[in-house]
Design an enzyme around this catalytic site. Structure first.
Site, PDB file in Angstrom:
ATOM      1  N   ASP A  32       0.856  -1.187   0.000  1.00 30.97           N
ATOM      2  CA  ASP A  32       0.000   0.000   0.000  1.00 30.97           C
ATOM      3  C   ASP A  32       0.890   1.235   0.000  1.00 30.97           C
ATOM      4  OD1 ASP A  32      -3.276   0.176   0.766  1.00 30.97           O
ATOM      5  OD2 ASP A  32      -2.137   2.045   0.895  1.00 30.97           O
ATOM      6  N   LEU A 150     -17.365  -9.630  -3.158  1.00 35.71           N
ATOM      7  CA  LEU A 150     -17.584  -9.656  -1.702  1.00 35.71           C
ATOM      8  C   LEU A 150     -18.382  -8.455  -1.238  1.00 35.71           C
ATOM      9  CD1 LEU A 150     -15.617  -7.383  -0.205  1.00 35.71           C
ATOM     10  CD2 LEU A 150     -13.854  -9.060  -0.678  1.00 35.71           C
ATOM     11  N   ARG A 151     -19.054  -8.645  -0.090  1.00 36.08           N
ATOM     12  CA  ARG A 151     -19.770  -7.536   0.555  1.00 36.08           C
ATOM     13  C   ARG A 151     -18.987  -7.106   1.783  1.00 36.08           C
ATOM     14  NH1 ARG A 151     -24.710 -11.169   1.791  1.00 36.08           N
ATOM     15  NH2 ARG A 151     -22.872 -12.502   1.913  1.00 36.08           N
ATOM     16  N   ASN A 205     -23.849  -5.681  -9.920  1.00 35.74           N
ATOM     17  CA  ASN A 205     -24.127  -4.592  -8.976  1.00 35.74           C
ATOM     18  C   ASN A 205     -25.360  -3.791  -9.407  1.00 35.74           C
ATOM     19  OD1 ASN A 205     -22.103  -5.236  -7.239  1.00 35.74           O
ATOM     20  ND2 ASN A 205     -20.878  -3.401  -7.553  1.00 35.74           N
ATOM     21  N   CYS A 257     -19.620   1.329  -3.478  1.00 29.21           N
ATOM     22  CA  CYS A 257     -19.642   0.776  -4.847  1.00 29.21           C
ATOM     23  C   CYS A 257     -20.924   0.986  -5.640  1.00 29.21           C
ATOM     24  CB  CYS A 257     -19.287  -0.695  -4.783  1.00 29.21           C
ATOM     25  SG  CYS A 257     -17.554  -0.894  -4.336  1.00 29.21           S
ATOM     26  N   ARG A 324     -18.751   5.649   3.576  1.00 30.61           N
ATOM     27  CA  ARG A 324     -18.740   6.164   2.202  1.00 30.61           C
ATOM     28  C   ARG A 324     -20.130   6.053   1.572  1.00 30.61           C
ATOM     29  NH1 ARG A 324     -13.555   3.041  -0.245  1.00 30.61           N
ATOM     30  NH2 ARG A 324     -14.390   1.379   1.052  1.00 30.61           N
TER      31      ARG A 324
HETATM   32  P1  NAD Z   1     -10.212   1.012  -0.469  1.00 34.34           P
HETATM   33  O1  NAD Z   1     -10.319   2.459  -0.685  1.00 34.34           O
HETATM   34  O2  NAD Z   1     -10.742   0.404   0.796  1.00 34.34           O
HETATM   35  O3  NAD Z   1      -8.670   0.552  -0.578  1.00 34.34           O
HETATM   36  C1  NAD Z   1      -7.828   0.880  -1.636  1.00 34.34           C
HETATM   37  C2  NAD Z   1      -6.376   0.878  -1.131  1.00 34.34           C
HETATM   38  O4  NAD Z   1      -5.497   1.054  -2.241  1.00 34.34           O
HETATM   39  C3  NAD Z   1      -6.066   2.023  -0.159  1.00 34.34           C
HETATM   40  O5  NAD Z   1      -5.521   1.483   1.034  1.00 34.34           O
HETATM   41  C4  NAD Z   1      -5.041   2.878  -0.929  1.00 34.34           C
HETATM   42  O6  NAD Z   1      -4.104   3.505  -0.077  1.00 34.34           O
HETATM   43  C5  NAD Z   1      -4.393   1.833  -1.814  1.00 34.34           C
HETATM   44  N1  NAD Z   1      -3.674   2.336  -2.986  1.00 34.34           N
HETATM   45  C6  NAD Z   1      -4.055   3.311  -3.859  1.00 34.34           C
HETATM   46  N2  NAD Z   1      -3.124   3.439  -4.821  1.00 34.34           N
HETATM   47  C7  NAD Z   1      -2.134   2.547  -4.564  1.00 34.34           C
HETATM   48  C8  NAD Z   1      -0.906   2.192  -5.193  1.00 34.34           C
HETATM   49  N3  NAD Z   1      -0.475   2.797  -6.307  1.00 34.34           N
HETATM   50  N4  NAD Z   1      -0.155   1.217  -4.633  1.00 34.34           N
HETATM   51  C9  NAD Z   1      -0.543   0.598  -3.508  1.00 34.34           C
HETATM   52  N5  NAD Z   1      -1.697   0.889  -2.871  1.00 34.34           N
HETATM   53  C10 NAD Z   1      -2.488   1.838  -3.396  1.00 34.34           C
HETATM   54  O7  NAD Z   1     -10.893   0.324  -1.740  1.00 34.34           O
HETATM   55  P2  NAD Z   1     -11.771  -1.017  -1.784  1.00 34.34           P
HETATM   56  O8  NAD Z   1     -13.086  -0.774  -1.148  1.00 34.34           O
HETATM   57  O9  NAD Z   1     -10.935  -2.163  -1.332  1.00 34.34           O
HETATM   58  O10 NAD Z   1     -12.035  -1.116  -3.373  1.00 34.34           O
HETATM   59  C11 NAD Z   1     -10.992  -1.396  -4.275  1.00 34.34           C
HETATM   60  C12 NAD Z   1     -11.613  -1.797  -5.599  1.00 34.34           C
HETATM   61  O11 NAD Z   1     -12.402  -2.991  -5.432  1.00 34.34           O
HETATM   62  C13 NAD Z   1     -12.587  -0.775  -6.211  1.00 34.34           C
HETATM   63  O12 NAD Z   1     -12.480  -0.828  -7.603  1.00 34.34           O
HETATM   64  C14 NAD Z   1     -13.944  -1.277  -5.782  1.00 34.34           C
HETATM   65  O13 NAD Z   1     -14.963  -0.878  -6.675  1.00 34.34           O
HETATM   66  C15 NAD Z   1     -13.754  -2.778  -5.859  1.00 34.34           C
HETATM   67  N6  NAD Z   1     -14.645  -3.555  -4.980  1.00 34.34           N
HETATM   68  C16 NAD Z   1     -14.901  -3.132  -3.713  1.00 34.34           C
HETATM   69  C17 NAD Z   1     -15.721  -3.896  -2.878  1.00 34.34           C
HETATM   70  C18 NAD Z   1     -16.057  -3.452  -1.477  1.00 34.34           C
HETATM   71  O14 NAD Z   1     -16.926  -4.056  -0.869  1.00 34.34           O
HETATM   72  N7  NAD Z   1     -15.406  -2.443  -0.924  1.00 34.34           N
HETATM   73  C19 NAD Z   1     -16.249  -5.113  -3.353  1.00 34.34           C
HETATM   74  C20 NAD Z   1     -15.945  -5.526  -4.658  1.00 34.34           C
HETATM   75  C21 NAD Z   1     -15.133  -4.736  -5.466  1.00 34.34           C
HETATM   76  C1  UGA Z   2     -22.195  -4.641  -2.731  1.00 36.18           C
HETATM   77  C2  UGA Z   2     -22.555  -5.999  -3.367  1.00 36.18           C
HETATM   78  O1  UGA Z   2     -23.519  -6.665  -2.543  1.00 36.18           O
HETATM   79  C3  UGA Z   2     -21.321  -6.887  -3.504  1.00 36.18           C
HETATM   80  O2  UGA Z   2     -21.659  -8.110  -4.162  1.00 36.18           O
HETATM   81  C4  UGA Z   2     -20.266  -6.141  -4.322  1.00 36.18           C
HETATM   82  O3  UGA Z   2     -19.080  -6.895  -4.425  1.00 36.18           O
HETATM   83  C5  UGA Z   2     -19.948  -4.812  -3.659  1.00 36.18           C
HETATM   84  O4  UGA Z   2     -21.182  -4.026  -3.532  1.00 36.18           O
HETATM   85  C6  UGA Z   2     -18.999  -3.989  -4.453  1.00 36.18           C
HETATM   86  O5  UGA Z   2     -18.875  -4.133  -5.646  1.00 36.18           O
HETATM   87  O6  UGA Z   2     -18.376  -3.179  -3.775  1.00 36.18           O
HETATM   88  P1  UGA Z   2     -21.706  -3.742  -0.272  1.00 36.18           P
HETATM   89  O7  UGA Z   2     -21.475  -2.410  -0.897  1.00 36.18           O
HETATM   90  O8  UGA Z   2     -20.773  -4.219   0.775  1.00 36.18           O
HETATM   91  O9  UGA Z   2     -21.723  -4.881  -1.416  1.00 36.18           O
HETATM   92  O10 UGA Z   2     -23.143  -3.656   0.374  1.00 36.18           O
HETATM   93  P2  UGA Z   2     -24.549  -4.408   0.223  1.00 36.18           P
HETATM   94  O11 UGA Z   2     -24.704  -5.383   1.309  1.00 36.18           O
HETATM   95  O12 UGA Z   2     -24.780  -4.873  -1.148  1.00 36.18           O
HETATM   96  O13 UGA Z   2     -25.531  -3.167   0.516  1.00 36.18           O
HETATM   97  C7  UGA Z   2     -25.560  -2.050  -0.362  1.00 36.18           C
HETATM   98  C8  UGA Z   2     -26.624  -1.079   0.069  1.00 36.18           C
HETATM   99  O14 UGA Z   2     -27.926  -1.645  -0.121  1.00 36.18           O
HETATM  100  C9  UGA Z   2     -26.570  -0.679   1.532  1.00 36.18           C
HETATM  101  O15 UGA Z   2     -26.847   0.691   1.661  1.00 36.18           O
HETATM  102  C10 UGA Z   2     -27.647  -1.532   2.180  1.00 36.18           C
HETATM  103  O16 UGA Z   2     -28.187  -0.988   3.354  1.00 36.18           O
HETATM  104  C11 UGA Z   2     -28.680  -1.578   1.069  1.00 36.18           C
HETATM  105  N1  UGA Z   2     -29.575  -2.766   1.157  1.00 36.18           N
HETATM  106  C12 UGA Z   2     -29.076  -4.004   0.973  1.00 36.18           C
HETATM  107  C13 UGA Z   2     -30.929  -2.572   1.383  1.00 36.18           C
HETATM  108  O17 UGA Z   2     -31.414  -1.440   1.550  1.00 36.18           O
HETATM  109  N2  UGA Z   2     -31.749  -3.676   1.432  1.00 36.18           N
HETATM  110  C14 UGA Z   2     -31.275  -4.937   1.248  1.00 36.18           C
HETATM  111  O18 UGA Z   2     -32.101  -5.905   1.280  1.00 36.18           O
HETATM  112  C15 UGA Z   2     -29.907  -5.104   1.015  1.00 36.18           C
END
Ligand code: NAD
Ligand code: UGA
Length: 426
Positions: A32, A150-151, A205, A257, A324
């Site tokens: 990171d 993942l959620r 999504n 997301c 967020r």
């Molecule tokens: P996040 O903001 O929690 O973490 C991203 C990390 O990357 C930070 O710690 C940041 O400091 C680091 N970073 C940035 N630039 C960097 C670099 N050049 N080298 C090393 N580290 C670096 O983000 P997240 O929630 O884990 O999401 C990451 C990606 O995964 C996004 O595209 C998001 O859409 C996707 N995604 C997120 C979720 C979720 O539930 N949060 C689920 C599925 C997919």
């Molecule tokens: C969501 C998707 O569920 C994941 O599969 C995906 O990987 C992820 O986005 C991503 O791409 O980042 P997440 O953002 O962790 O995961 O949250 P969810 O559990 O999906 O909830 C999203 C929003 O919908 C929240 O505000 C939640 O309160 C709302 N929600 C969810 C409802 O209002 N009702 C429901 O029945 C479910």
């Protein structure tokens, strides 16, 4: 024998990916740019609330299979795989901003061993596999799409027991190498082309967001016709083609997301020549839902100007500390703009919040209710169900509740003389 994996970015996705791959027997280096975060991770301290993740990180540190370094370059020198898990935030025009992806790719390019596979795990638009290939400028490495589903709140379980694993690649040998990393993960595994893999992620999504906006719209219909949305979705869900999952009405959907990914898909489709009216409707129903909740609160107190609103729940959903794009904060912002005093409580949040300096963050749910004209429940934390309603009533100036998650026991509230309004139930 495990594989050597570098994970770039240690956020929700990167840290979960790194810790889970180490758990599965691979040799993982997580990188990171945030030095303070890496320092904490090295001592086994996980900076986010994610069930089971800290235990898994500590297990990886103990076994020596999980290491943390500052900077992506240092992580990839011996790597067979480099997973990109960096942010892809919303750009000004709604498109996915690929600057973090590009920077990470450029940073690792000179250090990747030949034949390494760079894997896009961040959510990236169609064309990103090619985009990363160009940023790398290396003809001797592969780029594969492997989106993450993942959620937050159940990230570890979702990673180890996913509904499916999607791999997008034009090179079969690279796809097979990525597939082999998941040998011990019991899930259907699908290999397809990069454009399809990238579309599967956005479509999934967007479909889930559509389900939620649909149910929130049905809740509005229920209010108009005198039906109870909880019963309606229960009755609908018995149809196996509809199912019971992901049908809870609420104050609108949010999180890091859904909002950005639905915008990015809208942009992507438009650029490609398709105007995605349905998805536009899904997004606008969501914005209406924020306003509908504000309206419920306004109606309950008469006028927001000078009223005090207690808010339970600030995170975008329960079991995470992620604020967020939280619907709760969106609603709190609108209440503050209308001149209300807002006192909030959330089990994971200590104030004040930079993004909403006007919000008074309390350390206790009862204290948040002190002198308030109405209580609004905006996140479905389980603990809210078990609080002492008599004590809540004593704290409030007026016994009034707007339950944005249909969480509280409305009969118990009625017995104590509360006015109650939920979502989609008259
Ligand atoms: P996040 O903001 O929690 O973490 C991203 C990390 O990357 C930070 O710690 C940041 O400091 C680091 N970073 C940035 N630039 C960097 C670099 N050049 N080298 C090393 N580290 C670096 O983000 P997240 O929630 O884990 O999401 C990451 C990606 O995964 C996004 O595209 C998001 O859409 C996707 N995604 C997120 C979720 C979720 O539930 N949060 C689920 C599925 C997919
Ligand atoms: C969501 C998707 O569920 C994941 O599969 C995906 O990987 C992820 O986005 C991503 O791409 O980042 P997440 O953002 O962790 O995961 O949250 P969810 O559990 O999906 O909830 C999203 C929003 O919908 C929240 O505000 C939640 O309160 C709302 N929600 C969810 C409802 O209002 N009702 C429901 O029945 C479910």
């Amino acid at each position: 024998m495990g594989s050597r994996i570098a994970v770039i970015g240690t956020g929700y996705v990167g840290l979960t990916t790194g810790a889970c791959f180490a758990h599965l027997g691979h040799d993982v280096v997580c990188a990171d740019v945030d030095e303070a975060k890496i320092e904490r991770l090295r001592s086994g301290e996980v900076p986010i609330l994610e069930s089971g993740l800290e235990e898994m990180v500590r297990e990886g540190l103990r076994s020596g299979r999980l290491r943390f370094v500052v900077g992506a370059a240092g992580a990839v020198r011996d790597a067979e795989f480099a997973y990109l898990c960096v942010p892809t935030p919303q750009g000004l025009d709604g498109s996915a901003d690929l600057s973090y992806i590009e920077a990470a790719a450029r940073e690792i390019a000179p250090h990747l061993p030949p034949a390494a596979v760079v894997v896009n795990k961040s959510t990236v638009p169609v064309g990103s596999t090619r985009f990363v290939e160009q940023a790398l400028g290396r003809s001797d490495v592969f780029v594969v799409s492997n989106p993450e589903f993942l959620r937050e709140g159940s990230a570890v379980t979702d990673f180890l027991h996913p509904d499916r694993i999607i791999i997008g690649s034009d090179d079969q040998s690279a796809a097979i190498r990525v597939a082999a990393l998941y040998l011990d993960v019991p899930a259907p595994l699908m290999v397809t082309d990069p454009a399809s893999a990238e579309t599967i992620k956005y479509a999934s999504n967007a479909f889930l967001a559509t389900k939620l906006s649909f149910v929130n719209a049905i809740a509005a219909v229920c209010e108009a016709v005198g039906a109870d949305v909880n019963d309606v979705v229960l009755g609908m869900g018995y149809d196996k083609r509809i199912g019971h999952e992901f049908l809870k009405p609420g104050p609108g959907w949010g999180g890091s997301c859904f909002p950005k990914d639905s915008r990015a898909l809208l942009y992507l489709a438009k650029e490609a020549g398709y105007h995605f009216d349905l998805l536009e409707g899904v997004i606008s129903v969501n914005h209406e839902q924020f306003e509908r909740v504000v309206e419920k609160i306004r109606r309950m107190v008469g006028t927001l100007e000078g009223s005090t609103v207690a808010v339970w729940g600030l995170t975008f959903k329960a079991n995470t500390d992620d604020l967020r794009e939280s619907p709760s904060l969106e609603i709190v912002g609108r209440l503050l703009d209308s001149g209300a005093v807002v006192r909030g409580y959330d089990p994971t949040v200590r104030g004040p919040l930079d993004q909403l300096p006007g919000l008074q963050v309390c350390d206790d749910p009862y204290a948040a209710c002190g002198g308030a004209d109405v209580l609004a429940v905006l996140t479905e934390w389980d603990e809210f169900k078990w609080l002492d309603l008599d004590k809540v009533g004593e704290q409030l100036r007026h016994r009034q509740v707007v339950d944005g998650r249909n969480l509280l026991d409305r009969s118990a509230l009625a017995r104590r003389g509360f006015r109650y309004e939920g979502i989609g139930r008259t």
